[in-house]
Write a protein that holds these residues in place. Structure first.
Motif, mmCIF file in Angstrom:
data_model
loop_
_atom_site.group_PDB
_atom_site.id
_atom_site.type_symbol
_atom_site.label_atom_id
_atom_site.label_comp_id
_atom_site.label_asym_id
_atom_site.label_seq_id
_atom_site.Cartn_x
_atom_site.Cartn_y
_atom_site.Cartn_z
ATOM 1 N N SER A 198 44.112 32.609 45.694
ATOM 2 C CA SER A 198 44.678 33.278 46.834
ATOM 3 C C SER A 198 43.073 33.165 48.401
ATOM 4 N N ASN A 253 43.033 35.366 50.978
ATOM 5 C CA ASN A 253 42.189 36.577 51.066
ATOM 6 C C ASN A 253 41.775 36.558 50.221
ATOM 7 N N GLU A 254 41.496 36.375 49.251
ATOM 8 C CA GLU A 254 41.269 36.753 47.400
ATOM 9 C C GLU A 254 39.618 36.383 47.589
ATOM 10 N N LEU A 285 38.179 35.489 56.778
ATOM 11 C CA LEU A 285 39.661 34.172 56.418
ATOM 12 C C LEU A 285 39.589 33.143 57.483
#
Lengths: 69, 167
Positions: free
Chosen positions: A17, A19-20, A29
């Motif tokens: 993802s 975020n990851e 982000l």
């Protein structure tokens, strides 16, 4: 822009993802989103290196040249 | 802050000048007597008024138009300085406003040149010396400088945006 960023494709392949990835490469982000959506005007080598390391890929997997656009 | 105050003072001054000229013009049309010195102008139009009223109206129209254009430029400058954020002054709005002010100054120069030539022609035609308009060609110089600054500003904003979009 004739340079296409295939970050979303590589993220999907690695099932990672945003975020990851942001956490792994230490980029905000918002900046990662700019890169993913193709709004970025330039990419630092250090950023490219960090993304390649996190996604275990080559810069060529992330960037593509398309003369048509 | 000082710049803002100065810009607003200049604006008020030019608006008064424009208003004064409109009132002088209006009064002269009704009183059939032109004022000896037009407010904010170096021209003396009393003889011209008595000789040819049409020429007087043309010259006064030019003077009022120029005063109104000056007022408008100062209005733009005052507005720009009022809204200017010194923490982040490089914005597209500021660059566009500077470019427009440069173009408006060029417009003042064009109208001034036309007015100067017209006044000279009318003075020659009627044989009445009315004086000449204030320094005209300086507007071209100032317009050029402001326009160049606006273009440099624009390029600076492009570089800033490019920098912001570097990941």
């Amino acid at each position: 822009m004739p340079i296409i960023v295939n970050l979303d494709v590589m993220m999907a392949r690695r099932k990672m993802s945003l975020n990851e990835l942001a956490g792994k490469v230490d980029i905000t982000l918002a900046n990662l989103s700019i890169l993913k959506t193709g709004k970025a005007k330039a990419v630092r080598f250090s950023t490219l290196e960090a993304i390649c390391k996190a996604l275990e890929c080559q810069p060529g997997d992330l960037l593509e040249y398309s003369a048509g656009d | 802050m000082v710049l803002k105050v100065l810009a607003w003072l200049a604006l008020v001054g030019y608006v008064f000048q424009c208003g004064g000229q409109i009132i002088s013009f209006g009064l002269s049309l009704f009183n059939h007597e032109a004022p000896k010195n037009i407010y904010g102008s170096s021209l003396s139009l009393r003889d011209m008024y008595q000789h040819n009223q049409q020429y007087f109206i043309y010259i006064m129209s030019f003077l009022i138009a120029l005063s109104a254009m000056h007022s408008y430029v100062w209005y733009r400058v005052a507005g720009l300085l009022t809204k200017l954020n010194l923490q982040d002054p490089f914005s597209r709005r500021v660059a566009r406003a500077l470019e427009e002010i440069g173009i408006q100054l060029l417009g003042i120069w064009i109208v001034s040149v036309i007015a100067q030539q017209s006044v000279a022609w009318m003075a020659k035609n009627s044989g009445i010396h009315v004086g000449s308009l204030h320094a005209v060609h300086e507007y071209l110089f100032i317009a050029g400088i402001v326009y160049i600054i606006s273009q440099v500003f624009k390029r600076g904003i492009e570089i800033q945006e490019e920098n912001e979009l570097t990941v």
